[in-house]
Design a protein around this motif. Structure first.
Motif, PDB file in Angstrom:
ATOM      1  N   TYR A  93      -2.163 -11.582  -5.072  1.00 21.41           N
ATOM      2  CA  TYR A  93      -1.993 -10.349  -5.310  1.00 21.41           C
ATOM      3  C   TYR A  93      -3.128  -9.558  -5.954  1.00 21.41           C
ATOM      4  O   TYR A  93      -4.011 -10.076  -6.307  1.00 21.41           O
ATOM      5  CB  TYR A  93      -0.716 -10.045  -6.471  1.00 21.41           C
ATOM      6  N   LEU A  94      -3.070  -8.288  -5.945  1.00 20.84           N
ATOM      7  CA  LEU A  94      -4.003  -7.463  -6.496  1.00 20.84           C
ATOM      8  C   LEU A  94      -3.119  -5.989  -7.123  1.00 20.84           C
ATOM      9  O   LEU A  94      -2.722  -5.038  -6.445  1.00 20.84           O
ATOM     10  CB  LEU A  94      -4.954  -6.660  -5.421  1.00 20.84           C
ATOM     11  N   GLN A  95      -3.216  -6.237  -8.530  1.00 22.26           N
ATOM     12  CA  GLN A  95      -2.602  -5.095  -9.455  1.00 22.26           C
ATOM     13  C   GLN A  95      -3.667  -4.098  -9.605  1.00 22.26           C
ATOM     14  O   GLN A  95      -4.962  -4.518 -10.105  1.00 22.26           O
ATOM     15  CB  GLN A  95      -2.070  -5.832 -10.638  1.00 22.26           C
ATOM     16  N   MET A  96      -3.461  -2.896  -9.189  1.00 21.47           N
ATOM     17  CA  MET A  96      -4.483  -1.898  -8.948  1.00 21.47           C
ATOM     18  C   MET A  96      -3.958  -0.935 -10.177  1.00 21.47           C
ATOM     19  O   MET A  96      -2.909  -0.057  -9.970  1.00 21.47           O
ATOM     20  CB  MET A  96      -4.437  -1.344  -7.780  1.00 21.47           C
ATOM     21  N   ASN A  97      -4.524  -0.598 -11.201  1.00 24.19           N
ATOM     22  CA  ASN A  97      -4.241   0.532 -12.271  1.00 24.19           C
ATOM     23  C   ASN A  97      -5.243   1.434 -12.514  1.00 24.19           C
ATOM     24  O   ASN A  97      -6.442   1.201 -11.785  1.00 24.19           O
ATOM     25  CB  ASN A  97      -4.164  -0.416 -13.736  1.00 24.19           C
ATOM     26  N   ARG A 120      -9.773  -2.410 -14.146  1.00 25.96           N
ATOM     27  CA  ARG A 120      -8.805  -1.628 -13.336  1.00 25.96           C
ATOM     28  C   ARG A 120      -7.912  -2.445 -12.518  1.00 25.96           C
ATOM     29  O   ARG A 120      -6.508  -2.273 -12.251  1.00 25.96           O
ATOM     30  CB  ARG A 120      -9.330  -0.343 -12.754  1.00 25.96           C
ATOM     31  N   LEU A 121      -8.666  -3.358 -11.749  1.00 24.63           N
ATOM     32  CA  LEU A 121      -7.857  -4.354 -10.789  1.00 24.63           C
ATOM     33  C   LEU A 121      -7.762  -5.713 -11.291  1.00 24.63           C
ATOM     34  O   LEU A 121      -8.774  -6.162 -11.771  1.00 24.63           O
ATOM     35  CB  LEU A 121      -8.650  -3.967  -9.326  1.00 24.63           C
ATOM     36  N   THR A 122      -7.028  -6.456 -10.975  1.00 20.79           N
ATOM     37  CA  THR A 122      -6.391  -7.613 -11.175  1.00 20.79           C
ATOM     38  C   THR A 122      -5.980  -8.546 -10.231  1.00 20.79           C
ATOM     39  O   THR A 122      -4.993  -8.270  -9.543  1.00 20.79           O
ATOM     40  CB  THR A 122      -5.741  -7.770 -12.305  1.00 20.79           C
ATOM     41  N   ILE A 123      -6.804  -9.537  -9.662  1.00 17.15           N
ATOM     42  CA  ILE A 123      -6.567 -10.442  -8.651  1.00 17.15           C
ATOM     43  C   ILE A 123      -5.581 -11.734  -9.371  1.00 17.15           C
ATOM     44  O   ILE A 123      -6.079 -12.253 -10.147  1.00 17.15           O
ATOM     45  CB  ILE A 123      -7.715 -10.930  -7.829  1.00 17.15           C
ATOM     46  N   SER A 124      -4.631 -11.955  -8.666  1.00 19.85           N
ATOM     47  CA  SER A 124      -3.904 -13.196  -9.104  1.00 19.85           C
ATOM     48  C   SER A 124      -3.319 -13.916  -8.030  1.00 19.85           C
ATOM     49  O   SER A 124      -3.370 -13.251  -6.792  1.00 19.85           O
ATOM     50  CB  SER A 124      -2.672 -12.794 -10.254  1.00 19.85           C
ATOM     51  N   ARG A 125      -2.884 -14.978  -8.130  1.00 20.30           N
ATOM     52  CA  ARG A 125      -2.158 -15.912  -6.835  1.00 20.30           C
ATOM     53  C   ARG A 125      -1.252 -16.884  -7.511  1.00 20.30           C
ATOM     54  O   ARG A 125      -1.219 -17.130  -8.420  1.00 20.30           O
ATOM     55  CB  ARG A 125      -3.464 -16.701  -6.279  1.00 20.30           C
ATOM     56  N   ASP A 126      -0.228 -16.891  -6.588  1.00 18.87           N
ATOM     57  CA  ASP A 126       0.822 -17.815  -6.916  1.00 18.87           C
ATOM     58  C   ASP A 126       0.927 -18.973  -5.646  1.00 18.87           C
ATOM     59  O   ASP A 126       1.405 -18.553  -4.640  1.00 18.87           O
ATOM     60  CB  ASP A 126       2.240 -17.056  -6.878  1.00 18.87           C
ATOM     61  N   ASN A 127       0.098 -19.997  -5.906  1.00 19.69           N
ATOM     62  CA  ASN A 127       0.041 -20.908  -4.843  1.00 19.69           C
ATOM     63  C   ASN A 127       1.440 -21.652  -4.437  1.00 19.69           C
ATOM     64  O   ASN A 127       1.554 -21.891  -3.312  1.00 19.69           O
ATOM     65  CB  ASN A 127      -0.876 -22.351  -5.373  1.00 19.69           C
ATOM     66  N   GLY A 146      -2.458   6.580 -11.175  1.00 24.03           N
ATOM     67  CA  GLY A 146      -1.276   5.544 -11.117  1.00 24.03           C
ATOM     68  C   GLY A 146      -1.423   4.122 -10.630  1.00 24.03           C
ATOM     69  O   GLY A 146      -2.699   3.896 -10.756  1.00 24.03           O
ATOM     70  N   SER A 147      -0.548   3.561 -10.344  1.00 27.20           N
ATOM     71  CA  SER A 147      -0.802   1.885 -10.058  1.00 27.20           C
ATOM     72  C   SER A 147      -0.135   1.622  -8.709  1.00 27.20           C
ATOM     73  O   SER A 147       0.828   2.252  -8.356  1.00 27.20           O
ATOM     74  CB  SER A 147      -0.161   1.422 -11.237  1.00 27.20           C
ATOM     75  N   LEU A 148      -0.790   0.532  -8.147  1.00 31.65           N
ATOM     76  CA  LEU A 148       0.020  -0.282  -6.970  1.00 31.65           C
ATOM     77  C   LEU A 148      -0.112  -1.618  -7.298  1.00 31.65           C
ATOM     78  O   LEU A 148      -1.135  -2.055  -7.843  1.00 31.65           O
ATOM     79  CB  LEU A 148      -0.652   0.536  -5.570  1.00 31.65           C
ATOM     80  N   ARG A 149       0.525  -2.392  -6.615  1.00 24.97           N
ATOM     81  CA  ARG A 149       0.601  -3.763  -6.509  1.00 24.97           C
ATOM     82  C   ARG A 149       0.340  -4.286  -5.017  1.00 24.97           C
ATOM     83  O   ARG A 149       1.658  -4.031  -4.482  1.00 24.97           O
ATOM     84  CB  ARG A 149       1.680  -4.491  -7.099  1.00 24.97           C
ATOM     85  N   GLY A 197       0.698  -1.298   0.091  1.00 28.94           N
ATOM     86  CA  GLY A 197       0.194  -0.034  -0.292  1.00 28.94           C
ATOM     87  C   GLY A 197       0.950   1.205   0.122  1.00 28.94           C
ATOM     88  O   GLY A 197       2.141   1.144   0.018  1.00 28.94           O
ATOM     89  N   GLY A 198       0.245   2.415  -0.116  1.00 34.01           N
ATOM     90  CA  GLY A 198       0.920   3.697  -0.187  1.00 34.01           C
ATOM     91  C   GLY A 198       0.071   5.048  -0.603  1.00 34.01           C
ATOM     92  O   GLY A 198      -1.157   4.642  -0.911  1.00 34.01           O
ATOM     93  N   LEU A 199       0.826   5.920  -1.001  1.00 33.83           N
ATOM     94  CA  LEU A 199       0.023   6.969  -1.541  1.00 33.83           C
ATOM     95  C   LEU A 199       0.791   7.057  -2.996  1.00 33.83           C
ATOM     96  O   LEU A 199       1.731   6.930  -3.519  1.00 33.83           O
ATOM     97  CB  LEU A 199       0.693   8.286  -0.865  1.00 33.83           C
ATOM     98  N   VAL A 200      -0.560   7.424  -3.821  1.00 35.74           N
ATOM     99  CA  VAL A 200      -0.268   7.538  -5.367  1.00 35.74           C
ATOM    100  C   VAL A 200      -1.181   8.268  -5.832  1.00 35.74           C
ATOM    101  O   VAL A 200      -2.330   8.819  -5.330  1.00 35.74           O
ATOM    102  CB  VAL A 200      -0.586   5.980  -6.184  1.00 35.74           C
ATOM    103  N   GLN A 201      -0.887   9.035  -6.990  1.00 34.83           N
ATOM    104  CA  GLN A 201      -1.600  10.012  -7.659  1.00 34.83           C
ATOM    105  C   GLN A 201      -2.817   9.369  -8.530  1.00 34.83           C
ATOM    106  O   GLN A 201      -2.493   8.071  -8.835  1.00 34.83           O
ATOM    107  CB  GLN A 201      -0.861  10.912  -8.646  1.00 34.83           C
ATOM    108  N   ALA A 202      -3.672  10.182  -8.617  1.00 36.22           N
ATOM    109  CA  ALA A 202      -4.933   9.512  -9.668  1.00 36.22           C
ATOM    110  C   ALA A 202      -4.220   9.089 -10.866  1.00 36.22           C
ATOM    111  O   ALA A 202      -3.335   9.952 -11.440  1.00 36.22           O
ATOM    112  CB  ALA A 202      -5.797  10.525  -9.867  1.00 36.22           C
TER     113      ALA A 202
END
Length: 129
Positions: A80-84, A67-74, A16-19, A9-14
């Motif tokens: 993960y949650l990729q947020m664009n 905009r958001l993509t969930i994925s997993r590595d078992n 932007g992306s976070l994972r 998590g963190g601070l990002v501008q509109a």
């Protein structure tokens, strides 16, 4: 007992992306339905995305589709949650959760907070305009 620890998590501008990452303890991670939830100040917790055991089936809230993509590595016990294309309305505490009991993919269950037995502590995502 399953422990879930979020990060990213963190601070990002509109725009932007976070994972986000959620690392789980336990040797049966692949048997859990995993969900990402968020809670903004003064609002109820809501599901944003969920993944079936292998990741073959997913669910997204309408507000995050595309905009958001969930994925997993078992193998890494991690979801993960990729947020664009982030928006100020995405500002919230994001938490991952594990449902160890579901044996069928049930959309009603995946959007229900009470279906999830284990929760992480949450990570703050703040999107500035």
């Amino acid at each position: 007992q399953v422990q879930l620890v979020e990060s990213g998590g963190g601070l990002v501008q509109a725009g932007g992306s976070l994972r986000l990452s959620c690392a789980a303890s336990g040797r049966t991670f692949s048997s859990y339905v995993m969900g990402w939830f968020r809670q903004a100040p003064g609002k109820e917790r809501e599901v944003v995305a969920a993944s079936s055991w292998s990741g073959g089936r997913t669910y997204y809230a309408d507000s995050v589709k595309g905009r958001l993509t969930i994925s997993r590595d078992n193998a890494k016990n991690t979801v993960y949650l990729q947020m664009n294309s982030l928006r100020p309305a995405d500002t919230a505490v994001y938490s991952c959760a594990a449902d160890p009991d579901s044996t069928v993919w049930d959309i009603i269950a995946v959007v229900t907070t009470t279906a999830y037995e284990y929760w992480g502590q949450g990570t703050q995502v703040t999107v500035s305009s």
